[in-house]
Design an enzyme around this catalytic site. Structure first.
Site, mmCIF file in Angstrom:
data_model
loop_
_atom_site.group_PDB
_atom_site.id
_atom_site.type_symbol
_atom_site.label_atom_id
_atom_site.label_comp_id
_atom_site.label_asym_id
_atom_site.label_seq_id
_atom_site.Cartn_x
_atom_site.Cartn_y
_atom_site.Cartn_z
ATOM 1 N N ASP A 116 45.703 47.221 -4.473
ATOM 2 C CA ASP A 116 45.623 48.165 -3.350
ATOM 3 C C ASP A 116 46.734 47.870 -2.343
ATOM 4 O O ASP A 116 46.890 46.740 -1.900
ATOM 5 C CB ASP A 116 44.251 48.063 -2.670
ATOM 6 N N ILE A 117 47.518 48.910 -2.014
ATOM 7 C CA ILE A 117 48.630 48.733 -1.060
ATOM 8 C C ILE A 117 48.051 48.527 0.331
ATOM 9 O O ILE A 117 47.262 49.329 0.817
ATOM 10 C CB ILE A 117 49.561 49.954 -1.070
ATOM 11 N N GLU A 146 45.976 54.887 -2.826
ATOM 12 C CA GLU A 146 46.898 53.772 -2.924
ATOM 13 C C GLU A 146 46.391 52.685 -3.857
ATOM 14 O O GLU A 146 46.874 51.556 -3.791
ATOM 15 C CB GLU A 146 47.159 53.193 -1.531
#
Length: 661
Positions: free
Chosen positions: A513-514, A556
């Site tokens: 996950d960004i 994301e």
């Protein structure tokens, strides 16, 4: 043309006519068969009960809860992931304002079911409910993050029902935070979608939200008018719960107008309905309103008696903003009774919540009351300080209302102009269609007969070619994420299932996950955010090689599957990914930090784990990575997450009802 000539032509061209007749019959048979509706599968026995529960949410919450639980009982015998998620979303909505732990339990189960879901937009429903939990707890910043994600996911999935719900939640919260124009835009979009989907009851709720926004903007008369109209429509539709909410909000409008008799009538009506529905939270809100009326009429003792009942009810709900509003009313009543230290204590408690919520109108009222109370206690310095804050907040609120009012008027003007433009385009299209129809009727029949055979052959060939190309394209689209060109969640799960079921050695799953991706979208727009996603996806492809593979879960979030990999090997890959992502040039978006990712790692037990259990553990580890400061790797062991590597990252930032003013 004479009949004789027509007959001669028909005889001369009899073979072509017969061929054309055969082709037309075949084509007509084909299209008639294709036009027949597909056999409707038998509806799941829980489907109608879930639909009934969704409607009951606006009439009788307890009935809605019972229907949803009944549907879950049926689903135990006949599982269906999509229907179960919808039922649990209804329970999550019910529990979000009553029992935070119970609501979070529903979220946990929903998350474990999402990989089986055929409807990608249901993930947006889960994010929406997580936002409601955060908002009720008073964490508006965190709630907005969830709502933003819900809108993005629903838009990407083209799920208009879930999009409308997310827009309503975000629009209400934006209004609470003073961003009236943006909130109005979201609420109007939600209303329009509900109208298009033929969901009039939901559209009425959106109108109620718009009225709340006008009330917050200081346009109390406009809000009162809209509440009155909505109340009439809700009574006609039999929406008892919504009537109670609207009566409360109408009472708030009268309270702001200092029309105490009308406010008392509205709050009492809301109280009667909430008691009829056994709805403690709504009852507490109505009692707070009645106490405010007594304060306004100079009856502080009566107000305190009413507030004592409201506090007893509020303890059974997790609504932080409701508690703060009760404390504000208590502080005003205690001040009138000259119990000044007690008044200060109550007002200070309310102030903490209103500061976190950034609710300007409630902050201004609390600051003003504290200024007067401290002054009467002889603490002039503190009184002056709070008076200064009250003046500053009032000025900010006034400027914000003016600015937002202009922005709101522009939105209304643009909406009206667009509606007129659409109406003109519709009339123009209708005129063009009529002209084309006349032109077609005027076409020469002889020319049609001569050309039709060639056209039919070409059409049949084109249909066959188009069908083949469409099949290939649809298969590619169905298995590939359009933005990043990596496999999508469907493709990943299709490959993950045999990896787990056929392998006798452990396999690992990474959820990537960004971190703080929202800040890129907020500061630079979604086009730049898409560019960042593409770069991250490219970095993942470079870091993960066959037989391992990567994919995008949505938003994301990415996933990496590592066949024949134990925990140590998986953590090495995860650390490599984390380091490689940090090497991306982030200057176009982030001036003061690198793009970083948080990674959750899960390793299978051969012959035991399923995609659902793997993703559930990896997701839990990811959440631990987020809570642990981001830019790190966490791994689940025996159901618990533990750190396997970390970087330095920024802390998390993360109120009130979604329907109460």
């Amino acid at each position: 043309m004479s009949n004789t000539r027509i007959q001669s032509m028909g005889l001369a061209k009899a073979p072509i006519s017969r061929l054309l007749f055969v082709l037309l019959c075949a084509l007509a048979t084909h299209f008639a068969w294709a036009a027949q509706p597909a056999a409707t599968p038998q509806q799941h026995p829980a489907q109608a009960i879930v639909e009934q529960a969704a409607v009951a949410m606006r009439t009788d919450p307890e009935s809605s809860r019972r229907d949803a639980e009944q549907a879950l009982g049926i689903l135990k015998r006949q599982p269906d992931a999509d229907i179960e998620i919808r039922a649990r979303l209804i329970l999550c909505d019910y529990q979000s304002e009553r029992d935070t732990a119970a609501a979070e339990e529903q979220i946990t189960v929903i998350r474990s079911l999402l990989w089986q879901s055929r409807r990608a937009g249901l993930r947006a429903g889960m994010m929406d409910c997580e936002g409601q939990i955060a908002e009720t707890a008073g964490n508006n910043d965190r709630a907005r993050e969830f709502y933003e994600s819900a809108v993005s996911i629903a838009t990407e999935a083209n799920d208009r029902e879930m999009l409308a719900a997310a827009l309503f939640s975000r629009g209400y919260l934006l209004g609470l935070q003073g961003q009236y124009a943006a909130g109005l835009n979201d609420l109007r979009r939600a209303q329009g979608i509900y109208d298009d989907l033929k969901l009039p009851q939901h559209a009425l709720t959106a109108i109620n939200g718009i009225a709340i926004l006008y009330n917050r903007m200081g346009d109390y008369e406009q809000a009162r008018h809209m509440y009155t109209q909505a109340l009439k429509a809700q009574r006609d539709a039999g929406l008892l719960r919504e009537q109670g909410v609207t009566l409360h909000n109408l009472g708030r409008a009268y309270e702001n107008l200092k029309q105490w008799a009308a406010a008392r009538t509205s709050f009492q009506g809301a109280l009667d309905i909430s008691r009829q529905l056994n709805y403690p939270r709504a009852e507490a809100y109505a009692l707070r309103g009645l106490a405010a009326v007594e304060n306004g009429l100079g009856n502080p003792k009566t107000a305190l008696e009413i507030l004592q009942r409201a506090q007893a009810l509020q303890k059974d709900t997790p609504d932080a903003r409701l508690e703060a509003q009760i404390n504000l009313a208590r502080g005003i009543a205690l001040h009138q009774l000259k119990r000044l230290p007690e008044a200060v204590a109550a007002l200070e408690e309310a102030l903490q919540v209103f500061r976190q919520a950034a609710s300007l109108s409630e902050l201004r009222a609390t600051y003003s009351e504290l200024a007067v109370t401290y002054s009467e206690m002889g603490n002039w310095r503190a009184g002056f300080g709070f008076l200064d804050r009250a003046s500053e907040t009032a000025e900010r609120q006034f400027r914000n209302q003016i600015d937002q009012r202009f922005a709101t008027l522009k939105i209304e003007f643009d909406t009206l102009a667009k509606e007129k433009e659409n109406a003109l385009l519709t009339r123009e299209n209708e005129a063009n269609e009529k002209a084309l129809a006349q032109e077609r009727r005027a076409s020469n029949l002889q020319f049609v007969v001569i050309v039709l055979t060639v056209v039919l052959a070409a059409v049949l060939f084109a249909l066959a070619l188009h069908q083949r190309r469409t099949s290939i394209r649809m298969h590619t689209l169905a298995m590939t994420d359009e933005l990043t060109s990596v496999p999508n969640r469907r493709a990943v799960f299709a490959r993950l299932e045999p990896v787990l079921s056929q392998s006798r050695v452990p396999a690992s799953v990474l959820i990537i996950d960004i971190d703080h991706f929202k800040s890129i979208n907020d500061q630079h727009g979604h086009a730049e955010g898409d560019s960042a996603l593409k770069l991250v996806a490219a970095g993942l492809r470079d870091a993960v090689r066959e037989p391992s593979f990567v994919g995008r879960l949505g938003g994301e979030e990415f996933i990496a599957v590592l066949p024949a990999s134990d925990t140590a090997q998986a953590c090495e890959v995860a650390e490599s990914i984390r380091t490689q992502i940090m090497a991306i040039d982030s200057l176009p978006w982030l001036k003061d930090r690198k793009i970083t990712v948080s990674i959750g790692v899960s390793t299978s037990v051969p012959g035991t784990d399923t995609p659902g259990t793997m993703l559930h553990r990896a997701d839990a580890a990811l959440y631990e990575a987020k809570r642990g400061g981001r830019n790190c790797v966490k791994v689940t062991q025996n159901g618990h997450a533990s750190a396997k590597g970390s970087g330095k990252a920024e802390p998390d930032v993360g109120t009130g009802s979604i329907e109460y003013a």
